[in-house]
Design an enzyme around this catalytic site. Structure first.
Site, short mmCIF file in Angstrom:
data_model
loop_
_atom_site.label_atom_id
_atom_site.label_comp_id
_atom_site.label_asym_id
_atom_site.label_seq_id
_atom_site.Cartn_x
_atom_site.Cartn_y
_atom_site.Cartn_z
N LEU A 23 4.29 -30.33 3.52
CA LEU A 23 4.42 -30.95 4.83
C LEU A 23 5.31 -32.19 4.75
O LEU A 23 5.10 -33.06 3.91
CB LEU A 23 3.03 -31.34 5.36
CG LEU A 23 2.99 -32.02 6.73
CD1 LEU A 23 3.46 -31.06 7.82
CD2 LEU A 23 1.59 -32.54 7.03
N GLU A 162 3.38 -40.53 -6.44
CA GLU A 162 4.30 -39.40 -6.60
C GLU A 162 5.40 -39.69 -7.63
O GLU A 162 6.46 -39.07 -7.63
CB GLU A 162 4.89 -39.01 -5.25
CG GLU A 162 3.82 -38.71 -4.20
CD GLU A 162 3.77 -37.28 -3.74
OE1 GLU A 162 4.80 -36.61 -3.79
OE2 GLU A 162 2.69 -36.83 -3.30
N HIS A 230 10.23 -38.66 0.04
CA HIS A 230 10.28 -39.57 -1.11
C HIS A 230 11.47 -40.51 -0.92
O HIS A 230 12.47 -40.17 -0.29
CB HIS A 230 10.48 -38.80 -2.43
CG HIS A 230 9.31 -37.96 -2.82
ND1 HIS A 230 9.45 -36.68 -3.30
CD2 HIS A 230 7.98 -38.21 -2.82
CE1 HIS A 230 8.26 -36.18 -3.57
NE2 HIS A 230 7.35 -37.08 -3.28
N CYS A 347 15.61 -34.80 -7.81
CA CYS A 347 14.23 -34.29 -7.91
C CYS A 347 14.00 -33.59 -9.24
O CYS A 347 12.90 -33.61 -9.79
CB CYS A 347 13.94 -33.31 -6.78
SG CYS A 347 13.65 -34.08 -5.17
#
Length: 416
Positions: A23, A162, A230, A347
């Site tokens: 999400l 995270e 992020h 990432c």
């Protein structure tokens, strides 16, 4: 001790699929239900790693986690007919995005002179919250040298963490003392803010960082609402350079002033929203790039091909390259399978500043090892996985075999 930056990329696992579980990650949710191509995905990621290795950079990798996660499946007691999202979560290959594996503070920044790594708890998203025990096993193995590294368990689950995707480090050079910047969120409209301020503060204290060399900066809630789940979707730093979108931070001018106060030589390369909209920045993953210092000293930006193909982004980059700024090269790479699941070049990697000789060599890439890994991927990784195949016992068996073959080839069966 010779300290260099080592990028550890996640080898994309054989269970790579598009279940759309994240999400706030617009790319992942927009491709939900499509057919994924794990073999292509893994080869694309490996090619990116090889490109950096060929440029003279030290390149590491982490292995796919065990999937499907049978311990997790047993714990959730999911029904195969009604709990499809929970089952898909046990199959997720999202550990490939190693920017979320941990937060890293190099030895020059810490009071005890060790490189500290804290595994991220990833509690905000159920499909990622069960990653950390297996990730921690790899971190403890790769960085087992206790004279050089301290590896920490996760912060308490009441505080969402995270990892390095919300952490930046700026310094005159990788091997010198730097300023560590922790970016946290508060609210993001319909989407959750994934990095809690207290999680960042806990990590900073655990890493024995000098409070005078640490900053805590709030991410712009408008950026979160627009899909910047992020911070590394809207900003990236390398040595003395911060490359950022104008709308990355809640109070950008205050953020820049604090950075310059801690690091007077800091160079802020800000992309204005009038040149590249927030929507274009997020969809193209312009900032989810690897900003690297090449061996000859030039700084290069490794971007996804989607960024180079976005008109506004390419126009801005060409103007930047024509000038006299600190970023002198732009290198597009094809990681489309990862991009469609919401992860670009940044990432896919965790940055660790360390002496390569102190790292377990089994986790460092060489040309011969890359060829061997490519052969295993080509032979054992599924060509494709459609949404209806998630949960299939025969496919699960082949995915487990693929990982086992990789572990055997790399002499890492202790991770079996």
């Amino acid at each position: 001790m010779s300290l260099v930056e080592v990028n550890f990329d996640g080898l994309i696992g054989p269970s790579h699929n598009y279940a759309g579980l994240s999400l706030g990650n617009l790319a992942a949710t927009s491709h939900a239900g499509e057919t994924a191509f794990p073999r292509d995905a893994a080869l694309q990621g490996l090619a990116k790693m090889c490109g950096n290795m060929e440029r003279g950079l030290v390149q590491g990798f982490f292995l796919p986690l065990p999937r499907p996660n049978m311990t997790y499946l047993s714990a959730i007691a999911a029904d195969a007919q009604t709990d499809r999202a929970l089952i898909a979560g046990a199959w997720s290959a999202s550990s490939m995005w190693t920017a979320n594996a941990a937060t890293v503070s190099p030895a020059p920044d810490t009071a005890d002179g060790l490189c500290h790594l804290t595994v991220a708890n990833l509690v905000t998203m159920p499909h990622r919250a069960h990653e950390w025990p297996d990730t921690l096993r790899q971190l403890k193995l790769a960085f087992a040298n206790r004279a050089s590294f301290a590896v920490h368990g996760p912060v308490p689950p009441s505080f969402g963490d995270e990892g390095a995707a919300n952490h930046m480090r700026m310094a005159a050079s990788h091997g010198t003392s730097g300023v560590e910047i922790f970016v946290y969120g508060r609210s993001g409209g319909p989407f959750p803010a994934r990095q809690h301020e207290q999680a960042s503060r806990i990590v900073a204290r655990s890493h024995n960082l000098d409070p005078e060399r640490v900053l805590f900066i709030e991410q712009n809630p408008d950026a979160i609402a627009a899909g910047a789940f992020h911070n590394d979707v809207v900003a990236v730093a390398n040595e003395q350079v911060l490359f950022t979108h104008e709308l990355a931070f809640a109070d950008p001018q205050s953020a820049y002033a604090k950075i310059r106060e801690k690091l007077p030589a800091a160079e802020i390369v800000e992309v204005p929203a009038s040149a590249v909209s927030l929507a274009d920045a997020i969809s193209s993953y312009l900032f989810n790039a690897q900003l690297l210092t090449l061996p000859e000293g030039e700084m290069a930006l490794v971007i996804p091909t989607e960024a180079w193909e976005t008109v506004s982004v390419r126009n801005w980059l060409e103007t930047m390259l024509a000038g006299n700024g600190p970023i002198r090269q732009v290198i597009p790479v094809d990681v489309r399978q990862s991009m469609s699941n919401g992860g670009g070049p940044a990432c896919l990697r965790l940055r660790v500043v360390a002496d390569p000789d102190t790292i377990d060599p089994r986790f460092l890439l060489t040309p011969a090892k890359a060829d061997m890994i490519e052969g295993i991927i080509t032979k054992y990784w599924p060509e494709q996985i459609g949404p209806k195949e998630i949960g299939d016992p025969a496919l699960a068996a082949s995915i487990r075999q693929a990982r086992e073959e990789l572990l055997k080839a790399l002499d890492l069966m202790e991770l079996s």
